[in-house]
Design a protein around this motif. Structure first.
Motif: not given
Length: 166
Positions: A41-69
């Motif tokens: 349960w160690t969180p990802m390094e906060e400075s990397r998280w937005p880049e990871v999310v940007a990569d995940l949302t770049a796809g054309d098709r997905w169902v994504m769950d999670g808040n992460f305000g």
């Protein structure tokens, strides 16, 4: 609908709905918890998280769950639809508690490796205060992105009826 974002409190059924939608609409499923949490349960390094999310949302098709305000402004503009599971406190707590009873000590399929199911004081407090603390953050993000259609579902019955109607 090619990009669906599912938000709501823990225990509301976000991951279950993501799986069902993924199957029904033949969309890949992205559980943000699998990408954010590291073993123990160690969180990802906060400075990397937005880049990871940007990569995940770049796809054309997905169902994504999670808040992460902190990443809502990256995800909402990419989503074709937001499904907000706006369930009450007791329904959320009951869902989380029964999940722990069924899977305590096991790693769920929608969770990162090395993160066994648990119900600790920190998680309980987050669930208890979700409507006061997290829900307003979500509502503010929805207001900043009115172009993204949203479905608000307030009970397990509504969730199932909406899913059946697709």
């Amino acid at each position: 609908m090619k990009r669906i974002l599912i938000l709501g409190p823990g225990g509301a059924g976000k991951s279950t709905l993501a799986r069902k939608l993924g199957e029904k609409l033949d969309l890949p499923i992205v559980h943000l918890d699998q990408h954010y949490w590291q073993p123990d349960w160690t969180p990802m390094e906060e400075s990397r998280w937005p880049e990871v999310v940007a990569d995940l949302t770049a796809g054309d098709r997905w169902v994504m769950d999670g808040n992460f305000g902190g990443t809502l402004d990256l995800r909402l503009p990419r989503a074709d639809l937001v499904v907000f599971l706006d369930v009450g406190r007791w329904q959320s707590l009951w869902g989380a508690f029964t999940r722990v009873l069924k899977q305590s000590g096991q790693v769920r399929s929608d969770m990162a490796p090395g993160c066994p199911e648990r119900f600790d004081a920190e998680f309980f407090i987050w669930l208890w205060n979700f409507r006061r603390d997290t829900r307003p953050v979500l509502e503010e993000a929805f207001a900043r992105h009115p172009q993204t259609p949203m479905v608000r579902l307030t009970s397990r019955r509504e969730i199932q009826q909406w899913l059946d109607a697709l």
